[in-house]
Write an enzyme that holds these catalytic residues in place. Sequence first.
Site, PDB file in Angstrom:
ATOM      1  N   HIS A 262       0.834  -1.204   0.000  1.00 53.31           N
ATOM      2  CA  HIS A 262       0.000   0.000   0.000  1.00 53.31           C
ATOM      3  C   HIS A 262       0.874   1.261   0.000  1.00 53.31           C
ATOM      4  O   HIS A 262       0.714   2.146  -0.851  1.00 53.31           O
ATOM      5  CB  HIS A 262      -0.908  -0.036   1.239  1.00 53.31           C
ATOM      6  CG  HIS A 262      -1.821   1.146   1.379  1.00 53.31           C
ATOM      7  ND1 HIS A 262      -3.134   1.101   0.976  1.00 53.31           N
ATOM      8  CD2 HIS A 262      -1.624   2.394   1.875  1.00 53.31           C
ATOM      9  CE1 HIS A 262      -3.706   2.281   1.220  1.00 53.31           C
ATOM     10  NE2 HIS A 262      -2.808   3.079   1.771  1.00 53.31           N
ATOM     11  N   GLU A 263       1.790   1.329   0.949  1.00 56.32           N
ATOM     12  CA  GLU A 263       2.637   2.532   1.054  1.00 56.32           C
ATOM     13  C   GLU A 263       3.559   2.664  -0.159  1.00 56.32           C
ATOM     14  O   GLU A 263       3.931   3.772  -0.543  1.00 56.32           O
ATOM     15  CB  GLU A 263       3.454   2.511   2.349  1.00 56.32           C
ATOM     16  CG  GLU A 263       2.647   2.417   3.646  1.00 56.32           C
ATOM     17  CD  GLU A 263       1.572   3.496   3.832  1.00 56.32           C
ATOM     18  OE1 GLU A 263       1.676   4.549   3.171  1.00 56.32           O
ATOM     19  OE2 GLU A 263       0.628   3.267   4.610  1.00 56.32           O
ATOM     20  N   HIS A 266       1.785   4.713  -2.690  1.00 56.89           N
ATOM     21  CA  HIS A 266       1.972   6.146  -2.399  1.00 56.89           C
ATOM     22  C   HIS A 266       3.386   6.584  -2.776  1.00 56.89           C
ATOM     23  O   HIS A 266       3.593   7.643  -3.370  1.00 56.89           O
ATOM     24  CB  HIS A 266       1.784   6.407  -0.894  1.00 56.89           C
ATOM     25  CG  HIS A 266       0.363   6.374  -0.417  1.00 56.89           C
ATOM     26  ND1 HIS A 266      -0.626   7.143  -0.961  1.00 56.89           N
ATOM     27  CD2 HIS A 266      -0.221   5.680   0.608  1.00 56.89           C
ATOM     28  CE1 HIS A 266      -1.772   6.930  -0.306  1.00 56.89           C
ATOM     29  NE2 HIS A 266      -1.555   6.038   0.646  1.00 56.89           N
ATOM     30  N   GLU A 292      -4.591   8.059  -2.768  1.00 58.40           N
ATOM     31  CA  GLU A 292      -5.115   6.799  -2.221  1.00 58.40           C
ATOM     32  C   GLU A 292      -5.405   5.812  -3.353  1.00 58.40           C
ATOM     33  O   GLU A 292      -5.287   4.596  -3.160  1.00 58.40           O
ATOM     34  CB  GLU A 292      -6.374   7.084  -1.394  1.00 58.40           C
ATOM     35  CG  GLU A 292      -6.852   5.930  -0.534  1.00 58.40           C
ATOM     36  CD  GLU A 292      -5.914   5.597   0.636  1.00 58.40           C
ATOM     37  OE1 GLU A 292      -4.975   6.371   0.917  1.00 58.40           O
ATOM     38  OE2 GLU A 292      -6.123   4.525   1.247  1.00 58.40           O
TER      39      GLU A 292
END
Lengths: 499, 499
Positions: A262-263, A266, A292
């Site tokens: 997930h990160e 980003h 997001e």
Amino acid sequence: MSTAYQQLLERFRELHRFAHLEAICHWDQSTMMPSGSNEARSEALAELALMQHRRLTAPEVGDWIAQADGEVLAPLEQANLREMKRHWQQAIALPDDLVEAQSLAGARCEHAWREQRRSNDWRGFSGNLREVVRLCREEADVRSAARGGGRYDSLLDLYEPGMTRARLDALFAEIGGWLPDLCQRVIERQSSDTCLSPVGPFPTDAQRKLGLEVMSALGFDFDRGRLDVSVHPFCGGAPEDVRITTRYSEDDFSGSLMGVIHETGHGCYEQNLPPGWLGQPAGEARSMGVHESQSLLFEMQLARHPAFLHWIAPRLLDAFGHEGQSQALAPDNLQKLFTRVQPGLIRVDADEVTYPFHIILRYEIECGLIEGELEVEDIPELWNEKMEAWLGLSTRGNYRDGCMQDIHWTDGSFGYFPTYTLGAIYAAQLFAALEREIEGLEQHIRDGNFVALTCWLREKIWLQGSLLETDELLRQATGDSPDPDWLRRHLERRYLAVD
Amino acid sequence: MSTAYQQLLERFRELHRFAHLEAICHWDQSTMMPSGSNEARSEALAELALMQHRRLTAPEVGDWIAQADGEVLAPLEQANLREMKRHWQQAIALPDDLVEAQSLAGARCEHAWREQRRSNDWRGFSGNLREVVRLCREEADVRSAARGGGRYDSLLDLYEPGMTRARLDALFAEIGGWLPDLCQRVIERQSSDTCLSPVGPFPTDAQRKLGLEVMSALGFDFDRGRLDVSVHPFCGGAPEDVRITTRYSEDDFSGSLMGVIHETGHGCYEQNLPPGWLGQPAGEARSMGVHESQSLLFEMQLARHPAFLHWIAPRLLDAFGHEGQSQALAPDNLQKLFTRVQPGLIRVDADEVTYPFHIILRYEIECGLIEGELEVEDIPELWNEKMEAWLGLSTRGNYRDGCMQDIHWTDGSFGYFPTYTLGAIYAAQLFAALEREIEGLEQHIRDGNFVALTCWLREKIWLQGSLLETDELLRQATGDSPDPDWLRRHLERRYLAVD
């Protein structure tokens, strides 16, 4: 002699450099700083924030903006001026005493909340929250008077420029139309599944090594970024020095693995913002929702894709496998593990099917609070009603796992929650476009070859910065305005095998 | 209505907070930052430095200082005003274009030096250094015109306020009077010593664990500080968040161990500056020389003391001991190892007996350069002459290990070198006072009980901040002005058993 536009550009470049230092010191505060240094650090960061505010709202900036409006500007320059105006208007709108009162009330509420949540102390918390809400209503009044539009819209604009309450009402009504039935069908369909749980311990070192390997495979550039540990995982730092974090539990590898992915979404976005525009507002990430969408595209669309699980399965075996673990770590079982749908009380633990319920619930309550249709005292009853109606779960008397679970409202970040579900919609829409446009995408993923995927994202999203507004960005990337139907199709296909 | 003094105090508090962020980002740059982020980080730090300079030299600051001179101030306030004036005068003295030219020339010279040193390229280096020296002469002209006093004095004042070339000439002449003979006698005395070398590898983890244990024993507060790794060890961060670093070699534990003890001396000083004065100039460490005295007191006076080696010997055995290692790690042998005197070319590797030679050599050359009595081309010949005369070593043609070995001159830090030997003098003088005043000091050290020692330093030095000027600080702590004879007595006692 510099034009007004050039002077603006230099001022925003200065602010970009200060933001770099601010972000590194924030990262340090969460990862490296010994606890006794917190007060000095917080004071130092507050001083920097004040100085940034002063430099952004200095009288000359308003003059430059007015003059630059009359200058002949190329499209990139126009985008810069548009974003500069937005930042400047947001900064100049609030009187200093309101900013200070909010900062104090937010810090007090957030600080006390950490203990109050633990002890389920709604009475204590609601007293502080009432003051935060009162000040946020004042903020919304001032902001909406300055920019036009609705009160809640003026807060939404801080996180998702261009989005409005009217559009969100329509988007969320549409999701609310099909999601309850879809969710019900998924749960029924999964009720007969059997699913093996991999058995730990999963050593931290092995988790870290695997996380780094996956980050590399996904294209994270370790020459301009790091992976570290923090209590609450985040992606911080600066585009030129991206710092992502995770936390490890030796009982469960999936939290850190999926968190790292997930990160990394980003992080790759930040690392691939247009290098030539860094320091210019048009070179920044488009919005919280678009940000997001990149993390959710990596974590939900990609990392729970059967082809990805097929690629990662042998790596998991390699990292954690021991006698009798091979079935639990086989692709089919991983697929069941990572797509398990189960209504729960906690937003951050929710699967992608039930997640929008958590957001719509918060959205409806925070709209009511800001518009003055609801009071803080009404929250627990409403929370419980909606949780019972949508997920069949009660939060009566359980504030800790109900309306006190999130940090967002404690410091007045109203308008932030919708960006999670906007991100999920954009991610589904972008991944569908990726599938249409990249031939053999599934095979690429199965081979652990993410180059075509990340090149497409780089071209369509990352390198665009804030040149376009969000709708136009999505339209140029996918041929369609943001549309929740892409999320429905994705969920139906993945969870109900509807194609 | 605030007084001018109070407004000054608030401005310096602001600068203190910015210095905190600056220091943490510098620390990060040396310990954590991925290499590709260097350019963005350097630009961001340069922007902050510019802003700090602007806030310190803003017109109102000069007005406040002029007004505060007429206000009634308590002694602490007077000390603050004295230090504020000093910082302000130093900052305001130089025209912006000179600062910029120096910054560019220094960065160019330092950057190129890293490679030029490796390839022994004096020709290339001297071209850059000439420009650095030219600009530093200009700096010394401007500074000495502004403050009065000599040209070299005006640079010395940046590092060691109150010190002058006249005083240093006398101090160093005195040392030069007895050191050659003392050194000769030590070498003869040690020539028949046999000394066992402990055999590695010394695992990094064990070295780190031992380093942390020693830091704790010495009173370093890990709730407001850390130990990390960097290529060049340093003590950085802020008084409220002290970051010390070391580097490990698995072939040799002593470099890191003694380095950690040295930096712990710096670190304890910073951590124990008067808490109530933090953010005030009088709450800062007194000078570079006093700072170095604390690190040298820990590293040289204390950590090479027979009682300390007696305390640490079993800990070394515990950390690294294996079959047959016990003799090499016995206190007597450690004593020989850690007090071995051997003339060498490299300053940072020098023992405490030959170290002053390295400093006096540099001092004499840099004085000549700044006063215009020497040119850059004269350096290698002079360097070689002095090395041959004092240490019997030639650096002819070997620039790398001669006049190109240090970083200090590359960015124009003329006036810094003397603080190393001033630190050694102060340290010897302070330790002699400690021995007089703390009953049973040797037994305390032998027991690993450093409380009485650190309490004394805390009271006499650390908690004094910059309240007193250096001479007065030393006088109040030891009853004597700075006097190199204390260094002589220490060296004679330790190395020649003269009591």
